[in-house]
Design a protein around this motif. Structure first.
Motif, PDB file in Angstrom:
ATOM      1  N   ASP A  45      20.504 -16.135  -9.783  1.00 41.78           N
ATOM      2  CA  ASP A  45      20.408 -15.979 -11.241  1.00 41.78           C
ATOM      3  C   ASP A  45      20.544 -14.738 -11.595  1.00 41.78           C
ATOM      4  OD1 ASP A  45      19.560 -15.994 -13.976  1.00 41.78           O
ATOM      5  OD2 ASP A  45      18.933 -17.980 -13.915  1.00 41.78           O
ATOM      6  N   ALA A  46      21.491 -14.399 -12.371  1.00 42.92           N
ATOM      7  CA  ALA A  46      21.774 -13.010 -12.679  1.00 42.92           C
ATOM      8  C   ALA A  46      20.479 -12.356 -13.561  1.00 42.92           C
ATOM      9  CB  ALA A  46      23.200 -12.687 -13.545  1.00 42.92           C
ATOM     10  N   GLY A  47      19.964 -13.181 -14.229  1.00 40.91           N
ATOM     11  CA  GLY A  47      18.269 -12.835 -14.870  1.00 40.91           C
ATOM     12  C   GLY A  47      17.233 -12.740 -14.231  1.00 40.91           C
ATOM     13  N   SER A  48      17.438 -13.070 -12.853  1.00 38.56           N
ATOM     14  CA  SER A  48      16.443 -12.973 -12.006  1.00 38.56           C
ATOM     15  C   SER A  48      15.742 -11.451 -11.635  1.00 38.56           C
ATOM     16  CB  SER A  48      16.828 -13.803 -10.362  1.00 38.56           C
ATOM     17  OG  SER A  48      17.627 -12.813  -9.898  1.00 38.56           O
ATOM     18  N   VAL A  49      14.470 -11.633 -10.977  1.00 37.20           N
ATOM     19  CA  VAL A  49      13.860 -10.275 -10.544  1.00 37.20           C
ATOM     20  C   VAL A  49      14.512  -9.415  -9.612  1.00 37.20           C
ATOM     21  CG1 VAL A  49      11.808  -9.004 -10.078  1.00 37.20           C
ATOM     22  CG2 VAL A  49      11.711 -11.048 -11.524  1.00 37.20           C
ATOM     23  N   HIS A  50      15.413 -10.523  -8.810  1.00 34.67           N
ATOM     24  CA  HIS A  50      16.098  -9.953  -7.564  1.00 34.67           C
ATOM     25  C   HIS A  50      17.451  -9.090  -8.018  1.00 34.67           C
ATOM     26  CE1 HIS A  50      14.438 -12.642  -4.768  1.00 34.67           C
ATOM     27  NE2 HIS A  50      14.310 -13.605  -5.692  1.00 34.67           N
ATOM     28  N   ALA A  97       0.821  -1.272  -0.111  1.00 34.34           N
ATOM     29  CA  ALA A  97      -0.020  -0.005  -0.014  1.00 34.34           C
ATOM     30  C   ALA A  97       0.758   1.336  -0.009  1.00 34.34           C
ATOM     31  CB  ALA A  97      -0.670  -0.063   1.217  1.00 34.34           C
ATOM     32  N   GLU A  98       1.940   1.066   0.951  1.00 34.48           N
ATOM     33  CA  GLU A  98       2.832   2.347   0.785  1.00 34.48           C
ATOM     34  C   GLU A  98       3.583   2.540  -0.347  1.00 34.48           C
ATOM     35  OE1 GLU A  98       5.323   1.271   4.227  1.00 34.48           O
ATOM     36  OE2 GLU A  98       3.837   1.901   5.599  1.00 34.48           O
ATOM     37  N   LEU A  99       3.837   1.669  -1.424  1.00 30.70           N
ATOM     38  CA  LEU A  99       4.362   1.850  -2.657  1.00 30.70           C
ATOM     39  C   LEU A  99       3.436   2.256  -3.601  1.00 30.70           C
ATOM     40  CD1 LEU A  99       7.159   0.875  -4.278  1.00 30.70           C
ATOM     41  CD2 LEU A  99       5.667  -1.299  -5.133  1.00 30.70           C
ATOM     42  N   TYR A 100       2.162   1.946  -3.373  1.00 32.13           N
ATOM     43  CA  TYR A 100       1.147   2.453  -4.083  1.00 32.13           C
ATOM     44  C   TYR A 100       0.665   3.763  -3.798  1.00 32.13           C
ATOM     45  CZ  TYR A 100       0.187  -1.604  -7.070  1.00 32.13           C
ATOM     46  OH  TYR A 100       0.495  -2.728  -7.905  1.00 32.13           O
ATOM     47  N   THR A 101       1.004   4.488  -2.739  1.00 34.13           N
ATOM     48  CA  THR A 101       0.619   5.540  -2.300  1.00 34.13           C
ATOM     49  C   THR A 101       0.508   6.909  -3.401  1.00 34.13           C
ATOM     50  OG1 THR A 101       1.113   5.490   0.116  1.00 34.13           O
ATOM     51  CG2 THR A 101       1.033   7.629  -0.680  1.00 34.13           C
ATOM     52  N   PRO A 102       1.675   6.983  -4.344  1.00 31.55           N
ATOM     53  CA  PRO A 102       1.203   7.750  -5.172  1.00 31.55           C
ATOM     54  C   PRO A 102      -0.188   7.654  -6.183  1.00 31.55           C
ATOM     55  CG  PRO A 102       3.432   7.188  -5.239  1.00 31.55           C
ATOM     56  CD  PRO A 102       2.838   6.200  -4.512  1.00 31.55           C
ATOM     57  N   LEU A 103      -0.373   6.622  -6.454  1.00 29.70           N
ATOM     58  CA  LEU A 103      -1.349   6.177  -7.101  1.00 29.70           C
ATOM     59  C   LEU A 103      -3.004   6.613  -6.276  1.00 29.70           C
ATOM     60  CD1 LEU A 103      -2.642   2.889  -9.050  1.00 29.70           C
ATOM     61  CD2 LEU A 103      -4.060   3.822  -7.557  1.00 29.70           C
ATOM     62  N   TYR A 104      -2.758   6.146  -5.078  1.00 26.20           N
ATOM     63  CA  TYR A 104      -3.759   6.657  -4.273  1.00 26.20           C
ATOM     64  C   TYR A 104      -4.258   8.059  -3.769  1.00 26.20           C
ATOM     65  CZ  TYR A 104      -3.961   1.658  -3.254  1.00 26.20           C
ATOM     66  OH  TYR A 104      -3.965   0.099  -3.190  1.00 26.20           O
ATOM     67  N   ARG A 105      -2.912   8.680  -3.838  1.00 24.91           N
ATOM     68  CA  ARG A 105      -3.147  10.263  -3.708  1.00 24.91           C
ATOM     69  C   ARG A 105      -3.783  10.915  -5.058  1.00 24.91           C
ATOM     70  NH1 ARG A 105      -1.526  12.268   0.735  1.00 24.91           N
ATOM     71  NH2 ARG A 105       0.017  11.496   2.086  1.00 24.91           N
ATOM     72  N   GLN A 106      -3.369  10.306  -6.129  1.00 27.71           N
ATOM     73  CA  GLN A 106      -4.189  10.787  -7.029  1.00 27.71           C
ATOM     74  C   GLN A 106      -5.525  10.667  -7.070  1.00 27.71           C
ATOM     75  OE1 GLN A 106      -2.367   9.430 -11.133  1.00 27.71           O
ATOM     76  NE2 GLN A 106      -0.677   8.543  -9.931  1.00 27.71           N
ATOM     77  N   ALA A 107      -5.787   9.348  -6.729  1.00 32.71           N
ATOM     78  CA  ALA A 107      -7.350   9.005  -6.672  1.00 32.71           C
ATOM     79  C   ALA A 107      -8.290   9.911  -5.640  1.00 32.71           C
ATOM     80  CB  ALA A 107      -7.542   7.614  -6.390  1.00 32.71           C
ATOM     81  N   SER A 147      13.327   1.221  -6.828  1.00 29.37           N
ATOM     82  CA  SER A 147      13.806   1.241  -5.661  1.00 29.37           C
ATOM     83  C   SER A 147      13.901  -0.067  -4.989  1.00 29.37           C
ATOM     84  CB  SER A 147      12.918   1.973  -4.738  1.00 29.37           C
ATOM     85  OG  SER A 147      11.480   1.409  -4.675  1.00 29.37           O
ATOM     86  N   ASP A 148      14.432  -0.304  -3.930  1.00 30.01           N
ATOM     87  CA  ASP A 148      14.566  -1.731  -3.311  1.00 30.01           C
ATOM     88  C   ASP A 148      12.975  -2.371  -2.863  1.00 30.01           C
ATOM     89  OD1 ASP A 148      16.929  -1.803  -3.220  1.00 30.01           O
ATOM     90  OD2 ASP A 148      17.635  -1.296  -1.641  1.00 30.01           O
ATOM     91  N   ALA A 149      12.234  -1.243  -2.418  1.00 33.82           N
ATOM     92  CA  ALA A 149      10.822  -1.628  -2.131  1.00 33.82           C
ATOM     93  C   ALA A 149       9.925  -1.955  -3.365  1.00 33.82           C
ATOM     94  CB  ALA A 149      10.029  -0.311  -1.448  1.00 33.82           C
ATOM     95  N   ALA A 150      10.194  -1.392  -4.492  1.00 34.34           N
ATOM     96  CA  ALA A 150       9.532  -1.961  -5.703  1.00 34.34           C
ATOM     97  C   ALA A 150       9.830  -3.040  -6.148  1.00 34.34           C
ATOM     98  CB  ALA A 150       9.646  -0.744  -6.718  1.00 34.34           C
ATOM     99  N   ARG A 151      11.286  -3.215  -6.163  1.00 35.33           N
ATOM    100  CA  ARG A 151      11.985  -4.657  -6.255  1.00 35.33           C
ATOM    101  C   ARG A 151      11.375  -5.720  -5.647  1.00 35.33           C
ATOM    102  NH1 ARG A 151      16.207  -5.785  -9.758  1.00 35.33           N
ATOM    103  NH2 ARG A 151      16.889  -3.757  -9.776  1.00 35.33           N
ATOM    104  N   ALA A 152      11.341  -5.501  -4.245  1.00 38.93           N
ATOM    105  CA  ALA A 152      10.627  -6.407  -3.271  1.00 38.93           C
ATOM    106  C   ALA A 152       9.232  -6.762  -3.535  1.00 38.93           C
ATOM    107  CB  ALA A 152      10.846  -5.928  -1.861  1.00 38.93           C
ATOM    108  N   TYR A 153       8.452  -5.748  -4.126  1.00 40.91           N
ATOM    109  CA  TYR A 153       7.122  -5.907  -4.498  1.00 40.91           C
ATOM    110  C   TYR A 153       6.919  -6.920  -5.862  1.00 40.91           C
ATOM    111  CZ  TYR A 153       2.478  -4.992  -6.763  1.00 40.91           C
ATOM    112  OH  TYR A 153       1.344  -4.904  -7.351  1.00 40.91           O
ATOM    113  N   ALA A 154       7.860  -6.434  -6.545  1.00 43.60           N
ATOM    114  CA  ALA A 154       7.854  -7.429  -7.990  1.00 43.60           C
ATOM    115  C   ALA A 154       8.182  -8.732  -7.605  1.00 43.60           C
ATOM    116  CB  ALA A 154       8.768  -6.894  -8.847  1.00 43.60           C
ATOM    117  N   VAL A 155       9.201  -9.073  -6.673  1.00 47.45           N
ATOM    118  CA  VAL A 155       9.396 -10.536  -6.208  1.00 47.45           C
ATOM    119  C   VAL A 155       8.302 -11.164  -5.494  1.00 47.45           C
ATOM    120  CG1 VAL A 155      11.048 -11.804  -4.647  1.00 47.45           C
ATOM    121  CG2 VAL A 155      12.041 -10.055  -6.413  1.00 47.45           C
ATOM    122  N   SER A 156       7.702 -10.432  -4.483  1.00 43.96           N
ATOM    123  CA  SER A 156       6.690 -10.819  -3.945  1.00 43.96           C
ATOM    124  C   SER A 156       5.408 -11.272  -4.880  1.00 43.96           C
ATOM    125  CB  SER A 156       6.313 -10.017  -2.498  1.00 43.96           C
ATOM    126  OG  SER A 156       5.705  -8.901  -2.966  1.00 43.96           O
TER     127      SER A 156
END
Length: 308
Positions: free
Chosen positions: A283-288, A44-54, A245-254
């Motif tokens: 793996d160098a090609g991983s989302v991580h 939710a914190e990562l999505y805050t820019p979208l929510y603030r627009q809404a 950011s690290d937070a966005a990458r963690a979201y993609a991984v999760s």
């Protein structure tokens, strides 16, 4: 609220902590909401820019509400954004998961809005009968699709609006994308195929709900059928380009990890292998590790007003 969020369209991650009707007729007893809460909050914190627009848009559509109700609030990240957007309003976070509402109350206290912030625990929409007075603004983010009879649920929500009050529902939009079409290994177009499988799983989820009623997802028509005056949809974009950011990458991984768990068996063996490689930190090609990961998603909000 927060189930296995049919979040960025159909289920790619746990909810942003915002959107499902706990206790609404399907079984959530196997969900450890206290354990999931940090992940839900992070999303939710990562999505805050979208929510603030809404919410800025809603502030023009429904200025100066006295009572705002967040239907399916989860740990209250968006509920507290409502408190910030509408400094004169009382905000009620409603959810069926007590541990998440405890997080919501704690967040409100940390942000200094506890004096005008309340929580309401119970299955939705029935729990809204405990409201002391009707809402001027009601927000339901990705919760309706977890209720068997969406038409009846909209009518119930509308019944808890004050005359002239606004109902805003977040449903649909476009699923999250994290990767280019061709990632350098495997068959190109992996995410498109994952989303196709998600659609099938979502249809099965809807059909399995108690009292499930097939419904054309024409939200303006459904809002009108609920006795409300549809006032317009608008879509909002979250665009986090590479390098993330690290937070966005963690979201993609999760998100991709959860997809592998939930719908992986619906993919062919080649796509499963590609997805496993994407999720392998070594793996160098991983989302991580890969430099081209991004987050791009759109959510659509529909608004309607209860006639005065």
């Amino acid at each position: 609220m927060a189930h296995d969020h049919h979040h960025d369209h159909h289920g790619s991650a746990p909810a942003h902590g915002h959107g499902h009707a706990h206790g609404s007729g399907h079984d959530h007893s196997d969900m450890d909401w206290a354990e999931m809460a940090p992940l839900l909050e992070a999303q939710a914190e990562l999505y805050t820019p979208l929510y603030r627009q809404a919410l800025d848009w809603l502030a023009r559509e429904a200025p100066d509400p006295g009572l705002v109700v967040d239907v399916g609030s989860g740990p209250g990240v968006v509920s507290c954004l409502f408190a910030d957007t509408f400094p004169g309003a009382r905000v009620v976070a409603a959810d069926g998961a007590g541990p998440l509402l405890e997080r919501a109350a704690d967040r409100a206290a940390r942000l200094g809005v506890a004096d005008r912030f309340g929580t309401l625990t119970g299955g939705l929409p029935d729990a809204l009968g405990e409201l002391e007075y009707p809402a001027d603004l009601m927000w339901a983010s990705q919760s309706l699709h977890h209720l068997g009879d969406q038409r009846a649920a909209l009518a119930a929500l509308g019944g808890h609006l004050a005359p002239g009050g606004t109902l805003a529902i977040l449903e649909g939009g476009l699923p999250a994308r994290f990767l280019p079409r061709d990632i350098g290994f495997g068959r190109p177009g992996l995410q498109a195929r994952i989303h196709a499988v998600e659609e099938d799983f979502f249809a099965e989820m809807r059909a399995s709900l108690p009292g499930s009623v097939p419904e054309t997802e024409d939200w303006p028509a459904l809002l009108t059928a609920a006795g409300l005056k549809h006032t317009g949809p608008r879509s909002f974009l979250l665009d986090l380009p590479a390098p993330v950011s690290d937070a966005a990458r963690a979201y993609a991984v999760s998100s991709l990890t959860r997809l592998r768990e939930r719908v992986g068996e619906g993919l062919d063996a080649g796509d499963r292998d590609t997805l496993d490689r994407l999720l392998d930190p070594a793996d160098a090609g991983s989302v991580h590790r890969r430099p081209d990961v991004f987050v791009l998603v759109a959510h659509t909000v529909y608004t309607a007003v209860r006639p005065a």
